[in-house]
Design a protein around this motif. Structure first.
Motif, PDB file in Angstrom:
ATOM      1  N   PHE A  43       0.774  -1.285  -0.028  1.00 42.68           N
ATOM      2  CA  PHE A  43      -0.159  -0.038  -0.031  1.00 42.68           C
ATOM      3  C   PHE A  43       0.895   1.281   0.102  1.00 42.68           C
ATOM      4  N   ASP A  44       0.444   2.107  -0.757  1.00 42.21           N
ATOM      5  CA  ASP A  44       1.424   3.330  -0.710  1.00 42.21           C
ATOM      6  C   ASP A  44       0.533   4.391  -0.154  1.00 42.21           C
ATOM      7  N   ILE A  45       0.783   4.310   1.222  1.00 42.38           N
ATOM      8  CA  ILE A  45      -0.097   5.476   2.097  1.00 42.38           C
ATOM      9  C   ILE A  45       1.120   6.538   2.687  1.00 42.38           C
ATOM     10  N   SER A  46       0.590   7.711   2.691  1.00 48.07           N
ATOM     11  CA  SER A  46       1.519   8.903   2.856  1.00 48.07           C
ATOM     12  C   SER A  46       0.715   9.745   3.775  1.00 48.07           C
ATOM     13  N   ALA A  47       1.235  10.593   4.430  1.00 51.41           N
ATOM     14  CA  ALA A  47       0.594  11.744   5.346  1.00 51.41           C
ATOM     15  C   ALA A  47       0.112  12.840   4.396  1.00 51.41           C
ATOM     16  N   PRO A  48      -1.037  13.300   4.397  1.00 46.80           N
ATOM     17  CA  PRO A  48      -1.645  14.514   3.818  1.00 46.80           C
ATOM     18  C   PRO A  48      -0.793  15.780   4.034  1.00 46.80           C
ATOM     19  N   ALA A  49      -0.433  16.614   2.928  1.00 51.60           N
ATOM     20  CA  ALA A  49       0.539  17.536   3.173  1.00 51.60           C
ATOM     21  C   ALA A  49      -0.154  18.799   3.919  1.00 51.60           C
ATOM     22  N   ASP A  50      -1.135  19.020   3.969  1.00 47.23           N
ATOM     23  CA  ASP A  50      -1.912  20.180   4.310  1.00 47.23           C
ATOM     24  C   ASP A  50      -2.790  19.896   5.838  1.00 47.23           C
ATOM     25  N   ALA A  51      -2.364  18.846   6.558  1.00 54.08           N
ATOM     26  CA  ALA A  51      -2.937  18.762   7.708  1.00 54.08           C
ATOM     27  C   ALA A  51      -2.741  19.652   8.944  1.00 54.08           C
ATOM     28  N   ILE A  52      -3.850  20.015   9.782  1.00 54.92           N
ATOM     29  CA  ILE A  52      -3.676  21.100  10.843  1.00 54.92           C
ATOM     30  C   ILE A  52      -3.342  20.163  11.985  1.00 54.92           C
ATOM     31  N   ASP A  53      -2.269  20.848  12.833  1.00 57.82           N
ATOM     32  CA  ASP A  53      -2.071  20.160  14.136  1.00 57.82           C
ATOM     33  C   ASP A  53      -3.003  20.316  15.117  1.00 57.82           C
ATOM     34  N   MET A  54      -3.683  19.207  15.676  1.00 58.48           N
ATOM     35  CA  MET A  54      -4.570  19.411  16.635  1.00 58.48           C
ATOM     36  C   MET A  54      -4.178  20.028  17.906  1.00 58.48           C
ATOM     37  N   THR A  55      -2.778  20.014  18.329  1.00 59.95           N
ATOM     38  CA  THR A  55      -2.225  20.613  19.505  1.00 59.95           C
ATOM     39  C   THR A  55      -2.458  22.294  19.353  1.00 59.95           C
ATOM     40  N   GLU A  56      -2.462  22.535  17.917  1.00 65.71           N
ATOM     41  CA  GLU A  56      -2.475  24.104  17.891  1.00 65.71           C
ATOM     42  C   GLU A  56      -3.761  24.904  17.899  1.00 65.71           C
ATOM     43  N   LEU A  57      -4.984  23.936  17.870  1.00 62.35           N
ATOM     44  CA  LEU A  57      -6.143  24.274  17.701  1.00 62.35           C
ATOM     45  C   LEU A  57      -6.921  24.833  19.233  1.00 62.35           C
TER      46      LEU A  57
END
Length: 230
Positions: free
Chosen positions: A215-229
Motif C-alpha cells: 500500500f502506498d500510504i503517505s501523510a496529507p501535506a496540508d494537515a492541521i496540528d490538533m495541538t494548535e487548535l
C-alpha cells in the motif's frame, strides 16, 4: 481524539475475528477435508498476512456502520467510515493519526466544527485513539490465532464466486440462537477468507482483499496540528 462511536471498532474487530477462522468444501483444494481441518488452514493463512483490505457494511445495536480500511503490519493504514450520518477519512502512518471528518463528527469531539470540518487534522504523535483500534493488524490477527476451533461448531454451506474466485463455504453455529457467521474462503492453497456474512447482534457483510499488497500510504501535506487548535 477519543471518538464516541466506539461501536464501529467493536463491530469491525468482531466481524474480522469471526470471519477469518474456517471453511469447508466438497471439491477443489479442500476436497476430502473436514470443516475443522480447513479451519486450521484458513486461520494459518490469515494470521500470517502482512497486509489486507477490509470492506464492511454492518449493523450493530441498530446503528449502520460502513468501513473500508487498507492495513499493513507496520502500522500504516488508510480508509474511510460512515456511522449513520457521520463520516470520516483516516490515515495512520509512522505512529501519527490523521482524520478528515464532517462537522457532525467534530461536534461530538467538542471542537469547532466550522473550523475543522472537511480538513485533515493531525493528532498528537503516538496517540492512535481512533485508527489504532482497527489499524493494528498484529492485534487483530493475534486475536484470531488464539481462537479455538471445535468440529461441532461448523457445518458446510454452498460456496460463491467472488470477484472471479471460486470459494468454499462454512457456517459457524456455535451460538445459533444469537446468530450465525457464513464464511467464504478461496478454494486454493492460499485459503484466504474473502467474505464473512453475519447475523445476530452484529449483522452484515465483511469482505477481505488485497492480501499482502504493497500500500502506498503517505501523510496529507496540508494537515492541521490538533495541538494548535483552541
Amino acid at each position: 481524539m477519543t471518538p464516541k462511536k466506539s461501536v464501529l471498532t467493536a463491530a469491525m474487530v468482531g466481524a474480522f475475528v469471526l470471519g477469518a477462522t474456517a471453511c469447508g468444501s466438497d471439491s477443489g483444494h479442500f476436497d476430502g477435508k473436514a470443516p475443522e481441518e480447513i479451519a486450521e488452514e484458513a486461520r494459518d493463512a490469515m494470521t500470517t498476512l502482512e497486509s489486507v483490505t477490509i470492506s464492511s457494511d454492518l449493523v450493530s445495536q441498530g446503528q449502520e456502520v460502513s468501513l473500508q480500511a487498507s492495513i499493513a503490519s507496520d502500522g500504516s493504514c488508510e480508509g474511510s467510515f460512515t456511522a449513520e450520518t457521520m463520516s470520516a477519512e483516516f490515515i495512520s502512518i509512522d505512529g501519527t493519526e490523521y482524520l478528515k471528518a464532517d462537522e457532525e463528527f467534530w461536534q461530538g469531539e467538542g471542537l469547532d466544527a466550522a473550523e475543522v470540518g472537511g480538513k485533515w487534522i493531525q493528532g498528537p504523535e503516538g496517540e492512535m485513539s481512533l485508527t489504532g483500534q482497527f489499524c493494528d493488524l498484529d492485534q487483530i490477527l493475534g486475536e484470531m490465532s488464539e481462537s479455538e476451533i471445535e468440529a461441532d461448531d461448523w457445518e458446510s454451506i454452498d460456496g460463491e464466486t467472488i470477484d472471479g474466485t471460486e470459494t468454499v463455504g462454512i457456517r459457524n453455529t456455535e451460538d445459533a440462537d444469537a446468530g450465525t457467521t457464513d464464511l467464504f474462503i478461496a478454494d486454493s492453497e492460499d485459503a484466504y477468507v474473502l467474505r464473512s456474512v453475519r447475523t445476530g447482534d452484529v449483522e452484515g457483510t465483511v469482505e477481505f482483499s488485497d492480501f499482502n499488497s504493497d500500500f502506498d500510504i503517505s501523510a496529507p501535506a496540508d494537515a492541521i496540528d490538533m495541538t494548535e487548535l483552541g
